[in-house]
Motif scaffolding. Structure first.
Motif, mmCIF file in Angstrom:
data_model
loop_
_atom_site.group_PDB
_atom_site.id
_atom_site.type_symbol
_atom_site.label_atom_id
_atom_site.label_comp_id
_atom_site.label_asym_id
_atom_site.label_seq_id
_atom_site.Cartn_x
_atom_site.Cartn_y
_atom_site.Cartn_z
ATOM 1 N N ALA A 49 0.788 -1.387 -0.083
ATOM 2 C CA ALA A 49 -0.033 0.007 -0.001
ATOM 3 C C ALA A 49 0.718 1.367 0.007
ATOM 4 C CB ALA A 49 -0.899 -0.049 1.321
ATOM 5 N N GLY A 50 2.020 1.074 0.055
ATOM 6 C CA GLY A 50 2.952 2.322 0.066
ATOM 7 C C GLY A 50 3.475 3.046 1.466
ATOM 8 N N ALA A 51 2.936 2.437 2.451
ATOM 9 C CA ALA A 51 3.347 2.994 3.450
ATOM 10 C C ALA A 51 4.653 2.687 4.132
ATOM 11 C CB ALA A 51 2.409 2.594 4.777
ATOM 12 N N LEU A 52 5.450 1.605 3.418
ATOM 13 C CA LEU A 52 6.983 1.370 3.622
ATOM 14 C C LEU A 52 7.250 0.931 2.207
ATOM 15 C CD1 LEU A 52 6.464 -1.107 6.556
ATOM 16 C CD2 LEU A 52 7.401 1.118 6.666
ATOM 17 N N ARG A 53 8.679 1.100 2.187
ATOM 18 C CA ARG A 53 9.318 0.883 0.768
ATOM 19 C C ARG A 53 9.875 -0.521 1.027
ATOM 20 N NH1 ARG A 53 11.222 3.965 -3.499
ATOM 21 N NH2 ARG A 53 10.474 5.994 -2.620
ATOM 22 N N ALA A 54 9.606 -1.152 -0.133
ATOM 23 C CA ALA A 54 10.267 -2.540 -0.268
ATOM 24 C C ALA A 54 11.796 -2.360 -0.164
ATOM 25 C CB ALA A 54 9.774 -3.372 -1.384
ATOM 26 N N SER A 55 12.664 -3.444 0.461
ATOM 27 C CA SER A 55 13.970 -3.386 0.486
ATOM 28 C C SER A 55 14.395 -4.015 -1.060
ATOM 29 C CB SER A 55 14.619 -4.081 1.660
ATOM 30 O OG SER A 55 14.146 -3.608 2.802
ATOM 31 N N ALA A 56 13.460 -4.827 -1.416
ATOM 32 C CA ALA A 56 13.666 -5.563 -2.523
ATOM 33 C C ALA A 56 12.496 -6.132 -3.515
ATOM 34 C CB ALA A 56 15.000 -6.762 -2.511
ATOM 35 N N GLY A 57 12.742 -6.343 -4.402
ATOM 36 C CA GLY A 57 11.422 -6.897 -5.156
ATOM 37 C C GLY A 57 10.702 -5.799 -5.851
ATOM 38 N N THR A 58 9.367 -6.187 -6.522
ATOM 39 C CA THR A 58 8.680 -5.402 -7.486
ATOM 40 C C THR A 58 7.209 -5.767 -7.085
ATOM 41 O OG1 THR A 58 10.377 -5.298 -9.123
ATOM 42 C CG2 THR A 58 8.008 -4.911 -9.797
ATOM 43 N N ILE A 59 6.488 -4.670 -7.127
ATOM 44 C CA ILE A 59 4.918 -4.672 -6.817
ATOM 45 C C ILE A 59 4.295 -4.217 -8.316
ATOM 46 C CG2 ILE A 59 3.044 -4.174 -5.491
ATOM 47 C CD1 ILE A 59 5.035 -3.824 -3.292
ATOM 48 N N ARG A 60 3.452 -4.932 -8.796
ATOM 49 C CA ARG A 60 2.692 -4.391 -10.125
ATOM 50 C C ARG A 60 1.247 -4.466 -9.862
ATOM 51 N NH1 ARG A 60 7.005 -7.114 -11.937
ATOM 52 N NH2 ARG A 60 5.868 -9.203 -11.992
ATOM 53 N N PHE A 61 0.538 -3.569 -10.080
ATOM 54 C CA PHE A 61 -0.842 -3.303 -9.821
ATOM 55 C C PHE A 61 -1.443 -2.931 -11.113
ATOM 56 C CE2 PHE A 61 -4.898 -0.889 -9.089
ATOM 57 C CZ PHE A 61 -5.611 -2.047 -8.315
ATOM 58 N N ALA A 62 -2.475 -3.696 -11.757
ATOM 59 C CA ALA A 62 -3.042 -3.424 -13.104
ATOM 60 C C ALA A 62 -2.181 -3.325 -14.233
ATOM 61 C CB ALA A 62 -4.146 -2.337 -13.134
ATOM 62 N N GLY A 63 -0.932 -3.907 -13.959
ATOM 63 C CA GLY A 63 0.257 -3.905 -15.233
ATOM 64 C C GLY A 63 0.988 -2.940 -15.130
ATOM 65 N N SER A 64 0.872 -2.093 -13.826
ATOM 66 C CA SER A 64 1.918 -0.751 -13.752
ATOM 67 C C SER A 64 2.929 -1.154 -12.645
ATOM 68 C CB SER A 64 1.196 0.280 -13.502
ATOM 69 O OG SER A 64 0.327 0.797 -14.393
ATOM 70 N N ASP A 65 4.242 -0.908 -12.582
ATOM 71 C CA ASP A 65 5.007 -1.054 -11.354
ATOM 72 C C ASP A 65 4.790 0.132 -10.444
ATOM 73 O OD1 ASP A 65 7.187 -1.310 -9.761
ATOM 74 O OD2 ASP A 65 8.770 -1.502 -11.114
ATOM 75 N N ILE A 66 4.310 -0.387 -9.372
ATOM 76 C CA ILE A 66 4.013 0.604 -8.271
ATOM 77 C C ILE A 66 4.940 0.821 -6.901
ATOM 78 C CG2 ILE A 66 1.315 0.665 -8.866
ATOM 79 C CD1 ILE A 66 1.195 -1.010 -6.205
ATOM 80 N N SER A 67 6.197 0.112 -7.454
ATOM 81 C CA SER A 67 7.107 0.109 -6.288
ATOM 82 C C SER A 67 7.455 1.282 -6.071
ATOM 83 C CB SER A 67 8.328 -1.011 -6.732
ATOM 84 O OG SER A 67 7.808 -2.193 -7.200
ATOM 85 N N GLY A 68 7.470 1.657 -4.849
ATOM 86 C CA GLY A 68 8.045 2.971 -4.071
ATOM 87 C C GLY A 68 6.999 4.048 -4.320
ATOM 88 N N TYR A 69 5.692 3.963 -4.807
ATOM 89 C CA TYR A 69 4.647 4.989 -5.059
ATOM 90 C C TYR A 69 4.128 5.204 -3.626
ATOM 91 C CZ TYR A 69 3.870 4.367 -9.945
ATOM 92 O OH TYR A 69 3.973 4.406 -11.386
ATOM 93 N N ARG A 70 3.773 6.469 -3.485
ATOM 94 C CA ARG A 70 3.230 6.882 -2.168
ATOM 95 C C ARG A 70 1.942 6.378 -1.938
ATOM 96 N NH1 ARG A 70 6.144 8.354 1.830
ATOM 97 N NH2 ARG A 70 4.662 9.906 2.536
#
Length: 240
Positions: A49-70
């Motif tokens: 959900a963006g409250a914490l930034r991943a140390s590694a890895g990727t998160i995609r939602f509806a085809g978009s990379d949302i890693s690091g989004y607020r």
């Protein structure tokens, strides 16, 4: 897949709370995320959900990379979450609490109230629409939390223990509401310790233990998995 979690890790100094977790949630699914207390479930929610930034890895939602989004940006894309410890705006009415969520997409007060009124009706809160949130019992405050998230008009919602602590009547009502939302097209990923509800609601269950995924299968398969029984469920959940 609507949500894809690919080798996600979260470290806090020398402590690894989530370690290389991967799974996906298809549009329209209800997926449970279970495990012992301290397993890393809420930490993973916070990363997604963006409250914490991943140390590694990727998160995609509806085809978009949302890693690091607020969080606000992720919410506007259609991925919203509730919180385990509910904190409604106590001195505001139920309706006004839900209006706050509606302002995520609504450009003006009138449209926000229209959306909020609809959500209040759909979540069974109409009777308490004008009550102050702080005066209501925990079962209703959990429902306000869910209603406020729904008012953001998400495609997918992350539910963090919305059924924990409810009495049997409240539990049945919350389960019915979750099923109603799913029948309406809502994709749901839920953390829950009420295993009867998890087994009934979810098409799939992901199990994490010590931050690592140990299972990803149907409820029936998870209930037979020796690793899950040992780590979390106990023998009473063994399916013969």
């Amino acid at each position: 897949m609507l949500l894809e979690i690919d080798n996600v890790s979260k470290r806090f100094g020398g402590l690894t709370a989530v370690s290389n977790v991967s799974f996906a949630v298809a549009e329209g699914e209800v997926v449970g995320l279970i495990g012992p207390n301290g397993a890393g479930k809420t930490t993973l929610f916070n990363v997604v959900a963006g409250a914490l930034r991943a140390s590694a890895g990727t998160i995609r939602f509806a085809g978009s990379d949302i890693s690091g989004y607020r969080p606000y940006r992720i919410c506007r894309l259609g991925l919203c979450r509730t919180f385990q410890i509910v904190k409604p705006f106590g001195n505001l009415s139920v309706l006004d609490n839900v209006v706050i969520g509606a302002f995520t997409r609504c450009p003006d007060r009138r449209s926000a109230y229209q959306v909020a009124e609809k959500i209040v009706m759909e979540t069974g809160l109409a009777r308490w629409r004008d009550s102050l949130a702080h005066a209501l019992p925990i079962g209703l405050r959990k429902r306000i939390e869910l209603a406020r998230a729904l008012a953001t008009q998400p495609r997918m919602i992350l539910l963090d223990e919305v059924m924990n602590g409810l009495n049997p009547t409240e539990l049945r009502e919350m389960m019915d509401l979750i099923q109603q939302l799913n029948r309406g097209g809502m994709t749901i990923l839920l953390i829950e310790h009420v295993m009867a509800a998890v087994m009934h609601l979810c098409q799939r269950i992901v199990v994490i233990h010590h931050g690592e995924k140990i299972a990803d299968a149907t409820p029936q398969e998870v209930a037979r998995d020796p690793r899950v029984i040992e780590a979390y469920l106990g023998e009473e959940y063994l399916v013969k």
